[in-house]
Design a protein around this motif. Structure first.
Motif, PDB file in Angstrom:
ATOM      1  N   GLU A   5       0.841  -1.208   0.000  1.00  0.00           N
ATOM      2  CA  GLU A   5       0.000   0.000   0.000  1.00  0.00           C
ATOM      3  C   GLU A   5       0.871   1.252   0.000  1.00  0.00           C
ATOM      4  O   GLU A   5       0.581   2.207  -0.722  1.00  0.00           O
ATOM      5  N   HIS A   6       1.933   1.237   0.814  1.00  0.00           N
ATOM      6  CA  HIS A   6       2.808   2.406   0.877  1.00  0.00           C
ATOM      7  C   HIS A   6       3.456   2.690  -0.478  1.00  0.00           C
ATOM      8  O   HIS A   6       3.654   3.846  -0.839  1.00  0.00           O
ATOM      9  N   ALA A   7       3.795   1.653  -1.232  1.00  0.00           N
ATOM     10  CA  ALA A   7       4.408   1.862  -2.549  1.00  0.00           C
ATOM     11  C   ALA A   7       3.357   2.204  -3.601  1.00  0.00           C
ATOM     12  O   ALA A   7       3.598   3.045  -4.475  1.00  0.00           O
ATOM     13  N   PRO A  36      10.869   4.137   5.199  1.00  0.00           N
ATOM     14  CA  PRO A  36      10.711   4.328   6.654  1.00  0.00           C
ATOM     15  C   PRO A  36      10.390   3.044   7.411  1.00  0.00           C
ATOM     16  O   PRO A  36      10.671   2.961   8.606  1.00  0.00           O
ATOM     17  N   ASP A  37       9.844   2.050   6.771  1.00  0.00           N
ATOM     18  CA  ASP A  37       9.522   0.827   7.496  1.00  0.00           C
ATOM     19  C   ASP A  37      10.745  -0.029   7.779  1.00  0.00           C
ATOM     20  O   ASP A  37      10.622  -1.088   8.411  1.00  0.00           O
ATOM     21  N   LEU A  38      11.932   0.423   7.389  1.00  0.00           N
ATOM     22  CA  LEU A  38      13.150  -0.219   7.895  1.00  0.00           C
ATOM     23  C   LEU A  38      13.230  -0.048   9.406  1.00  0.00           C
ATOM     24  O   LEU A  38      14.002  -0.729  10.070  1.00  0.00           O
ATOM     25  N   GLU A  44      11.445  -0.077  18.159  1.00  0.00           N
ATOM     26  CA  GLU A  44      10.061   0.313  17.966  1.00  0.00           C
ATOM     27  C   GLU A  44       9.812   0.455  16.475  1.00  0.00           C
ATOM     28  O   GLU A  44      10.671   0.947  15.745  1.00  0.00           O
ATOM     29  N   HIS A  45       8.617   0.050  16.039  1.00  0.00           N
ATOM     30  CA  HIS A  45       8.334   0.073  14.609  1.00  0.00           C
ATOM     31  C   HIS A  45       8.405   1.476  14.050  1.00  0.00           C
ATOM     32  O   HIS A  45       9.159   1.762  13.139  1.00  0.00           O
ATOM     33  N   ARG A  46       7.630   2.384  14.578  1.00  0.00           N
ATOM     34  CA  ARG A  46       7.630   3.750  14.071  1.00  0.00           C
ATOM     35  C   ARG A  46       8.552   4.575  14.954  1.00  0.00           C
ATOM     36  O   ARG A  46       8.147   5.051  16.013  1.00  0.00           O
ATOM     37  N   SER A  47       9.785   4.734  14.508  1.00  0.00           N
ATOM     38  CA  SER A  47      10.746   5.448  15.347  1.00  0.00           C
ATOM     39  C   SER A  47      11.598   6.374  14.488  1.00  0.00           C
ATOM     40  O   SER A  47      11.070   7.351  13.957  1.00  0.00           O
ATOM     41  N   LEU A  49      13.000   6.574  11.448  1.00  0.00           N
ATOM     42  CA  LEU A  49      12.689   6.943  10.060  1.00  0.00           C
ATOM     43  C   LEU A  49      11.261   7.451   9.903  1.00  0.00           C
ATOM     44  O   LEU A  49      10.868   7.863   8.824  1.00  0.00           O
ATOM     45  N   HIS A  50      10.491   7.429  10.995  1.00  0.00           N
ATOM     46  CA  HIS A  50       9.146   8.002  10.980  1.00  0.00           C
ATOM     47  C   HIS A  50       9.145   9.384  11.629  1.00  0.00           C
ATOM     48  O   HIS A  50       8.098   9.966  11.862  1.00  0.00           O
ATOM     49  N   SER A  51      10.313   9.905  11.912  1.00  0.00           N
ATOM     50  CA  SER A  51      10.472  11.209  12.551  1.00  0.00           C
ATOM     51  C   SER A  51      10.727  12.265  11.480  1.00  0.00           C
ATOM     52  O   SER A  51      11.320  11.986  10.433  1.00  0.00           O
ATOM     53  N   SER A  78       5.114  10.713   1.783  1.00  0.00           N
ATOM     54  CA  SER A  78       3.804  10.055   1.628  1.00  0.00           C
ATOM     55  C   SER A  78       3.640   8.955   2.673  1.00  0.00           C
ATOM     56  O   SER A  78       2.542   8.736   3.180  1.00  0.00           O
ATOM     57  N   HIS A  79       4.731   8.279   3.007  1.00  0.00           N
ATOM     58  CA  HIS A  79       4.677   7.229   4.033  1.00  0.00           C
ATOM     59  C   HIS A  79       4.248   7.838   5.378  1.00  0.00           C
ATOM     60  O   HIS A  79       3.359   7.312   6.045  1.00  0.00           O
ATOM     61  N   LEU A  80       4.869   8.953   5.747  1.00  0.00           N
ATOM     62  CA  LEU A  80       4.532   9.594   7.023  1.00  0.00           C
ATOM     63  C   LEU A  80       3.087  10.083   7.001  1.00  0.00           C
ATOM     64  O   LEU A  80       2.353   9.953   7.988  1.00  0.00           O
ATOM     65  N   LEU A  82       0.546   8.862   5.228  1.00  0.00           N
ATOM     66  CA  LEU A  82      -0.368   7.719   5.316  1.00  0.00           C
ATOM     67  C   LEU A  82      -0.356   7.101   6.710  1.00  0.00           C
ATOM     68  O   LEU A  82      -1.405   6.705   7.224  1.00  0.00           O
ATOM     69  N   ASP A  83       0.821   7.019   7.322  1.00  0.00           N
ATOM     70  CA  ASP A  83       0.896   6.456   8.679  1.00  0.00           C
ATOM     71  C   ASP A  83       0.178   7.324   9.701  1.00  0.00           C
ATOM     72  O   ASP A  83      -0.290   6.828  10.726  1.00  0.00           O
ATOM     73  N   PHE A  84       0.073   8.624   9.437  1.00  0.00           N
ATOM     74  CA  PHE A  84      -0.635   9.531  10.338  1.00  0.00           C
ATOM     75  C   PHE A  84      -2.095   9.101  10.495  1.00  0.00           C
ATOM     76  O   PHE A  84      -2.717   9.331  11.527  1.00  0.00           O
TER      77      PHE A  84
HETATM   78 ZN    ZN Z   1       5.395   3.219   8.666  1.00  0.00          ZN
END
Ligand code: ZN
Length: 152
Positions: A5-7, A36-38, A44-47, A49-51, A78-80, A82-84
């Motif tokens: 979905e992210h791609a 970012p999902d690396l 923590e999953h969202r850490s 690269l989600h900043s 776009s990843h950030l 969508l994750d919001f």
């Molecule tokens: Zn994410």
């Protein structure tokens, strides 16, 4: 939200809005969108690269260098975005672990209601995934078909 979905979502937007989409641009965008999902490798999953702390300098660098670096940064953004809408984004990680997101729920059909609520909490601990990707696989196929049509 899973990597397909992210791609797929920003790829479809790119293919729809770009006057002359390229395979290199699409690849940079899709890589940025899943990059970012690396964070899944961190505690923590969202850490990290989600900043916004690493994202904003990369976006500025992308604005300076242009495509394909800008498309990588836009994919990341776009990843950030969508994750919001599917949890929280820790905007200042690691300075603060607190994250924000927007939860939208629809109930019905009886007593139909739409409710939007800002959520604030810490990112989830890392965990093993079990993803149901049927819907996002269909979305990815749609993006691939659109790319074949638009890039030939
Ligand atoms: Zn994410």
């Amino acid at each position: 939200m899973d990597p397909l979905e992210h791609a797929s979502i920003p790829s479809l937007v790119y293919l729809a809005l770009s006057g002359e989409p390229t395979l290199a641009g699409l690849t940079a965008l899709a890589l940025g969108a899943v990059f970012p999902d690396l964070d899944a490798l961190a505690e923590e999953h969202r850490s990290y690269l989600h900043s916004l702390l690493p994202f904003l300098p990369i976006l500025l660098l992308g604005l300076h260098l242009g495509s394909p670096f800008l498309l990588f940064a836009l994919g990341w953004g776009s990843h950030l975005f969508l994750d919001f809408f599917t949890g929280v984004v820790p905007v200042a990680y690691p300075l603060s672990r607190r994250g924000w997101g927007l939860s939208i729920t629809v109930t019905g059909p009886g007593n139909f209601r739409i409710r939007a609520e800002i959520i604030e909490r810490y990112p989830d601990e890392r965990h093993d995934y079990r993803l149901e990707i049927g819907g996002s696989f269909a979305l990815a196929l749609l993006a691939i078909l659109t790319a074949i049509i638009r890039l030939h």
